[in-house]
Design a protein around this motif. Structure first.
Motif, PDB file in Angstrom:
ATOM      1  N   VAL A  78      18.722  -1.542   3.836  1.00 39.53           N
ATOM      2  CA  VAL A  78      17.605  -2.435   3.523  1.00 39.53           C
ATOM      3  C   VAL A  78      16.483  -1.668   2.842  1.00 39.53           C
ATOM      4  CG1 VAL A  78      15.873  -3.994   4.491  1.00 39.53           C
ATOM      5  CG2 VAL A  78      18.225  -4.026   5.378  1.00 39.53           C
ATOM      6  N   ALA A  79      16.220  -0.439   3.308  1.00 36.20           N
ATOM      7  CA  ALA A  79      15.174   0.376   2.683  1.00 36.20           C
ATOM      8  C   ALA A  79      15.509   0.662   1.224  1.00 36.20           C
ATOM      9  CB  ALA A  79      15.003   1.679   3.453  1.00 36.20           C
ATOM     10  N   THR A  80      16.771   0.948   0.941  1.00 34.15           N
ATOM     11  CA  THR A  80      17.196   1.203  -0.438  1.00 34.15           C
ATOM     12  C   THR A  80      17.007  -0.036  -1.302  1.00 34.15           C
ATOM     13  OG1 THR A  80      18.790   2.875   0.253  1.00 34.15           O
ATOM     14  CG2 THR A  80      19.157   1.848  -1.891  1.00 34.15           C
ATOM     15  N   CYS A  90      17.483 -12.841  -0.373  1.00 37.37           N
ATOM     16  CA  CYS A  90      18.692 -13.436   0.214  1.00 37.37           C
ATOM     17  C   CYS A  90      19.536 -12.325   0.826  1.00 37.37           C
ATOM     18  CB  CYS A  90      19.528 -14.148  -0.847  1.00 37.37           C
ATOM     19  SG  CYS A  90      18.625 -15.327  -1.877  1.00 37.37           S
ATOM     20  N   ALA A  91      20.129 -12.610   1.968  1.00 35.29           N
ATOM     21  CA  ALA A  91      21.035 -11.648   2.589  1.00 35.29           C
ATOM     22  C   ALA A  91      22.256 -12.387   3.116  1.00 35.29           C
ATOM     23  CB  ALA A  91      20.344 -10.898   3.720  1.00 35.29           C
ATOM     24  N   PRO A 133      12.182  -8.523   8.701  1.00 39.77           N
ATOM     25  CA  PRO A 133      10.858  -7.999   8.353  1.00 39.77           C
ATOM     26  C   PRO A 133      10.673  -7.811   6.848  1.00 39.77           C
ATOM     27  CG  PRO A 133      11.750  -6.806  10.213  1.00 39.77           C
ATOM     28  CD  PRO A 133      12.862  -7.659   9.683  1.00 39.77           C
ATOM     29  N   ALA A 134      11.738  -7.416   6.150  1.00 40.92           N
ATOM     30  CA  ALA A 134      11.638  -7.238   4.696  1.00 40.92           C
ATOM     31  C   ALA A 134      11.333  -8.565   4.010  1.00 40.92           C
ATOM     32  CB  ALA A 134      12.936  -6.645   4.154  1.00 40.92           C
ATOM     33  N   MET A 135      11.942  -9.640   4.473  1.00 38.25           N
ATOM     34  CA  MET A 135      11.699 -10.951   3.880  1.00 38.25           C
ATOM     35  C   MET A 135      10.319 -11.486   4.255  1.00 38.25           C
ATOM     36  SD  MET A 135      15.410 -12.792   4.271  1.00 38.25           S
ATOM     37  CE  MET A 135      16.821 -12.221   3.323  1.00 38.25           C
ATOM     38  N   LEU A 136       9.927 -11.284   5.505  1.00 36.73           N
ATOM     39  CA  LEU A 136       8.618 -11.763   5.944  1.00 36.73           C
ATOM     40  C   LEU A 136       7.480 -11.047   5.224  1.00 36.73           C
ATOM     41  CD1 LEU A 136       9.149 -12.132   9.805  1.00 36.73           C
ATOM     42  CD2 LEU A 136       9.250 -13.903   8.037  1.00 36.73           C
ATOM     43  N   ALA A 137       7.724  -9.810   4.779  1.00 38.64           N
ATOM     44  CA  ALA A 137       6.712  -9.062   4.036  1.00 38.64           C
ATOM     45  C   ALA A 137       6.556  -9.590   2.618  1.00 38.64           C
ATOM     46  CB  ALA A 137       7.074  -7.577   3.998  1.00 38.64           C
ATOM     47  N   GLY A 138       7.524 -10.393   2.175  1.00 37.88           N
ATOM     48  CA  GLY A 138       7.468 -10.983   0.841  1.00 37.88           C
ATOM     49  C   GLY A 138       7.187 -12.471   0.903  1.00 37.88           C
ATOM     50  N   ASP A 139       8.016 -13.234   0.212  1.00 34.23           N
ATOM     51  CA  ASP A 139       7.824 -14.682   0.138  1.00 34.23           C
ATOM     52  C   ASP A 139       8.757 -15.451   1.061  1.00 34.23           C
ATOM     53  OD1 ASP A 139       5.914 -14.308  -1.915  1.00 34.23           O
ATOM     54  OD2 ASP A 139       7.531 -14.166  -3.407  1.00 34.23           O
ATOM     55  N   GLY A 140       9.324 -14.763   2.050  1.00 37.48           N
ATOM     56  CA  GLY A 140      10.329 -15.408   2.888  1.00 37.48           C
ATOM     57  C   GLY A 140      11.693 -15.233   2.272  1.00 37.48           C
ATOM     58  N   GLY A 141      12.641 -16.072   2.661  1.00 35.87           N
ATOM     59  CA  GLY A 141      13.971 -15.934   2.103  1.00 35.87           C
ATOM     60  C   GLY A 141      15.007 -16.728   2.855  1.00 35.87           C
TER      61      GLY A 141
END
Length: 261
Positions: A78-80, A90-91, A133-141
């Protein structure tokens, strides 16, 4: 690959288990619709080859080696994605193992049980733990977890460990959807039926007869599914067209038959 902007242009999708089968087909579909795609699997060379195909066709892709049984690998995956693309929209948590088959429950070893649960269920949890957390830091997903028809009903082929893991994936999906539904984050699952893949290969010795029996019992269309058919459902669930679908489990199985005779 399309040359005009696709409906997912500007979006970034992460697909686990992307080295073959359903994961490969899903990655190709995301790329076709314009998304940048991160391809993750243990077999890095196959992901790299798929990424090269996508790029050669005008798409955007990056390959990452990751074992879903490793917390370190999943966190780095996810960090990459964030380092490479700056976002995650999207995941698709697709990576999984079959485990023991045609083995009654009491004959399953503890090591085999742990190995299946660690990848199929805990691996899905590991992925969501870092994807959310990666999605919440952006626009959702949107997240789609790949379960199975054996997450909706019992396995009848001595496949209890796999069935337990996929029932768990469905419970995890529905619970996470309730946790984050008000945070611009949708979490759904697909439950594929018997679909052509490395796991489901009618070309193996005895495979044609075996899968003919299985689809007669489990598919109202009396045929195997194709990976692209499940991929279409997955990508649709990630798209704006599915914007009010959350906590759902979509069976992609040709219509259940379960003719037990």
């Amino acid at each position: 690959m399309r040359t005009d902007p696709g409906p997912l242009t500007g979006k970034v999708a992460l697909v686990t288990g992307a080295s073959s089968g359903l994961g490969e087909a899903t990655a190709l579909r995301f790329a076709e619709l314009g998304a940048g795609v991160v391809l993750a699997a243990r077999r890095a060379e196959r992901c790299e080859a798929l990424a090269a195909r996508i790029v050669a066709s005008g798409g955007i892709a990056h390959a990452v080696r990751a074992d879903m049984a490793s917390a370190t690998d999943v966190q780095a995956m996810v960090a990459t994605t964030l380092e490479r693309f700056g976002r995650l929209d999207c995941a698709v948590n697709n990576a999984g193992v079959a485990g023991p088959m045609r083995t009654p429950l009491a004959e399953v070893s503890e090591a085999d049980w742990d190995a299946v649960i660690d990848v199929n269920l805990k691996g899905t949890w590991r992925c969501m733990k870092h994807e959310i957390p990666a999605m919440l830091a952006g626009d959702g997903g949107a997240i789609v977890n790949v379960a199975s028809i054996y997450g909706l009903k019992p396995s009848d082929v001595g496949h209890s460990t796999y069935a337990a893991s996929k029932h768990g994936v469905i419970g995890l999906t529905r619970s996470a959807a309730a946790d984050y539904g008000q945070c611009a984050l949708r979490i759904n699952a697909v439950a594929p039926g018997f679909t052509r893949s490395e796991m489901v290969d009618p070309g193996r010795p005895g495979g044609a007869e075996h899968y003919a029996r299985m689809v007669a019992r489990h598919s109202g269309m009396n045929r195997l599914g194709e990976a692209a058919e499940a991929a279409n459902a997955i990508v649709w669930l990630c798209s704006p067209e599915a914007s009010y679908i959350n906590g759902a489990v979509l069976a992609v199985d040709g219509g259940g038959a379960t003719r037990m005779y």
